[in-house]
Design an enzyme around this catalytic site. Sequence first.
Site, PDB file in Angstrom:
ATOM      1  N   ARG A  12      -0.464   8.922   8.937  1.00 36.06           N
ATOM      2  CA  ARG A  12      -0.333   7.499   9.239  1.00 36.06           C
ATOM      3  C   ARG A  12       0.071   6.701   8.010  1.00 36.06           C
ATOM      4  O   ARG A  12      -0.501   6.871   6.935  1.00 36.06           O
ATOM      5  CB  ARG A  12      -1.666   6.962   9.765  1.00 36.06           C
ATOM      6  CG  ARG A  12      -1.668   5.450  10.003  1.00 36.06           C
ATOM      7  CD  ARG A  12      -2.989   4.990  10.580  1.00 36.06           C
ATOM      8  NE  ARG A  12      -4.091   5.143   9.653  1.00 36.06           N
ATOM      9  CZ  ARG A  12      -4.548   4.189   8.854  1.00 36.06           C
ATOM     10  NH1 ARG A  12      -3.963   3.001   8.830  1.00 36.06           N
ATOM     11  NH2 ARG A  12      -5.581   4.411   8.064  1.00 36.06           N
TER      12      ARG A  12
ATOM     13  N   HIS B 134     -10.800   9.917   7.121  1.00 38.17           N
ATOM     14  CA  HIS B 134     -10.534   8.495   7.330  1.00 38.17           C
ATOM     15  C   HIS B 134      -9.935   8.171   8.685  1.00 38.17           C
ATOM     16  O   HIS B 134     -10.393   7.244   9.355  1.00 38.17           O
ATOM     17  CB  HIS B 134      -9.594   8.003   6.225  1.00 38.17           C
ATOM     18  CG  HIS B 134      -9.297   6.545   6.260  1.00 38.17           C
ATOM     19  ND1 HIS B 134     -10.276   5.580   6.223  1.00 38.17           N
ATOM     20  CD2 HIS B 134      -8.111   5.866   6.324  1.00 38.17           C
ATOM     21  CE1 HIS B 134      -9.729   4.377   6.250  1.00 38.17           C
ATOM     22  NE2 HIS B 134      -8.420   4.525   6.327  1.00 38.17           N
TER      23      HIS B 134
ATOM     24  N   ARG C 218      -0.580   8.670   1.794  1.00 40.69           N
ATOM     25  CA  ARG C 218      -1.966   9.091   1.624  1.00 40.69           C
ATOM     26  C   ARG C 218      -2.141  10.599   1.585  1.00 40.69           C
ATOM     27  O   ARG C 218      -2.980  11.109   0.836  1.00 40.69           O
ATOM     28  CB  ARG C 218      -2.827   8.494   2.752  1.00 40.69           C
ATOM     29  CG  ARG C 218      -3.056   7.014   2.578  1.00 40.69           C
ATOM     30  CD  ARG C 218      -3.826   6.430   3.735  1.00 40.69           C
ATOM     31  NE  ARG C 218      -4.139   5.028   3.470  1.00 40.69           N
ATOM     32  CZ  ARG C 218      -4.688   4.222   4.351  1.00 40.69           C
ATOM     33  NH1 ARG C 218      -4.981   4.664   5.554  1.00 40.69           N
ATOM     34  NH2 ARG C 218      -4.956   2.971   4.035  1.00 40.69           N
TER      35      ARG C 218
ATOM     36  N   GLU D   4       0.832  -1.195   0.000  1.00 46.11           N
ATOM     37  CA  GLU D   4       0.000   0.000   0.000  1.00 46.11           C
ATOM     38  C   GLU D   4       0.867   1.246   0.000  1.00 46.11           C
ATOM     39  O   GLU D   4       2.106   1.168   0.050  1.00 46.11           O
ATOM     40  CB  GLU D   4      -0.938  -0.021   1.216  1.00 46.11           C
ATOM     41  CG  GLU D   4      -1.891  -1.216   1.212  1.00 46.11           C
ATOM     42  CD  GLU D   4      -2.884  -1.180   2.349  1.00 46.11           C
ATOM     43  OE1 GLU D   4      -3.094  -0.110   2.947  1.00 46.11           O
ATOM     44  OE2 GLU D   4      -3.462  -2.239   2.654  1.00 46.11           O
TER      45      GLU D   4
END
Length: 547
Positions: free
Chosen positions: A393, A358, A296, A132
Site C-alpha cells: 500500500r 501495520h 514501506r 510520505e
Amino acid sequence: MTTPVNDPRAKTPVWEARADLVVIGSGVAGLTAALRAQALGLHVLVVTKAAVADGNTRWAQGGVAVVLADQHDLGDSVAKHAEDTLTAGAGLCDEPAVRSIIDGGPAAVARLRADGAKFDVAASGLLALGREGGHSAFRVIHAGGDATGAEVERALVAQAGQAGVPVLEHHIAVDALLTPGGRVAGVTVLDRHGVPGAVRASAVLVASGGIGQLYQATSNPEIATGDGLALALRAGATVADIEFVQFHPTVLYTPGARGRCPLVTEAVRGEGATLVDGAGLPVMRGVHPLGDLAPRDVVSAAITRRMATAPGGIDDHVFLDATGVEGFAQRFPTVFAACAALGLDPAVDPIPVTPAAHFSCGGVVTTVDGRSSVAGLYAAGEVARTGLHGANRLASNSLLEGLVVGQRVAEAVAADLAAGLLADPARGRLPSRTTAPAAERDSLQRVMSRYAAIGRDADGLAAAGSVLDLSLSDTPLWTHAGVEDAALTVVAQALLAAAVRRTESRGCHVRTDFPARDDGWRRSQLIRLSPSGQPVLADPIALEGVA
C-alpha cells in the site's frame, strides 16, 4: 425492533432485529457507508465490537493522500498520484481500480470537509501538505499534526450521532445468515456477555478493519483480529493478496512490547528525519532512489536486514534521527507524547524504532463499489481487496479508500435493493455450527511473528503451519475471545497457504529463499474455504475492477 426468544440461555439468538443494511465496523469505511445509506433512505444498523470510536481509523497518523484541484504541489496531479500508487503496488494493483478510486478522492475529501472535518492549514491559508514514502510530491493532508485518523473518526462519529444512525456497540459479528441459494441475509452477533442475537438484512457490509493481531507487535488496536475477513470466508467469499501484510517501518521500540505499539508516522521522515543503525550509519543510503522515503516494504526490509547484522550490538531496533526537525512537538504531538512517556525528547534524542505489522493489503475480493462474489455481501476498507494496494500500500491511501468506497458501497446496496437482486432476509438460515477450530493466541502470534513476518522461507512457513495444526482445538463461539481466536486461526492458515505457494519476493512478501521478483507470479492468488472449512487456493476468477 427486536423480538425476544423464550430461553435467554439458548445459543440460538435470543433477539432479532431487521435492517436493509447492517454495517460491521465503525471506522472510516463503515461510518461513511452508513451515513450515505441512511441519506438514501435505507434502514441501517451499525454493529461494532467496541465503542463506536474505538476502531483502527483513529490511530491513523499520517493523513489522507489526495490531489485537490485548487491546492496541490506544482506539477502534481491525480494521474501522478495514481502512478505512484501503481509503482508502490509492485505490479499487482488493478490499474482501472486504482484510477477509479484515486479519481474519487478529491470529491470524497470535499464531502468530509463540508461535513465538519478540520485539516491543518499552512501560513498561506491553504491546506498544509506532507509527503510520505513512495509519494513523488507533497500531497498528504493532515489534521492535528499527526492525528488525522482521530479527526476523521471524530467528524464521522459526530455526523452519525446528528443523523441518528443506530449503532450496536460492544457486539461482535459471528456468522452470516445464508439463504438456501447461498445469498447473505444478515448476521448473528454476540454482546459483551455472550448473549446471542441476529440481525436480518438484505445486505451486509463488512468494514471491520485489519488483521494486525496475528503478530506480537502491531500498530493496530486489540480489536484487529480479522473477524470480518473470517466471516466473509465462511459465507463463501473469495479473498486475495492475503500474503501481503505491510509492516510499518517505524513503530516506537519498547523492549518486550506486545500488542499495539505507538506509531512514528512516516511524515516525520517527510520532514527530513533519517534512519540510522546502532552504529550511527544511515540505513537507507544506496538502497533506493527515494532514500528514507522509499516505499514501506523497501524500508521495512532494509531495516530488518540491517538489524540482522547487529550494528553497534543492537539487533532489535534502529533509530530515527529527527533532531533536525524544527517544531517537532507542534508538528507531531502524538509522536512527541509517546516519546516523552519513555523519557525521550526527539529534539535531542534519536527515536528507537522497529518494523511492526501495520496494514493488510489483501482481503475480500470486491469491485470498487464494494460488491463481493456473494450476493448481499459487501466489503470496504482494510478488510477489502479492491485492487488499489496490490503487493504494497502507498502511504495514506487507506483513509482515502475508506472514504471513496464507503460512499460507493452504500449507493451499490441501494441500487441492488431497488433492482431486486438481494435476498429476502426472512429466508436467511441461522448457522448450525457452535464451535470452530482455534489455536492458542499467544502461540499463534509467536509463530506468525517468527516465521511469517518480514523475511519468510519454506521451512519457516511449514513450521508455522505445523505449530498451528498441533495447537488447534474446537472452541465454542460463545464469547468475543472465542470468535476472535477462531478468526485469527483461519486467517493465519489462509496467509500461510498463500505465502508458501508464492515462490518469489514482491512488495510486502519477502521470501529469503526466493529473493528475486518473478513476473511469472504477477498475479493475485485467490483463496476460499473448502467444504471442511480449510482455506484452499482457488483458480483465478474474473471480477471487474470497476463496476
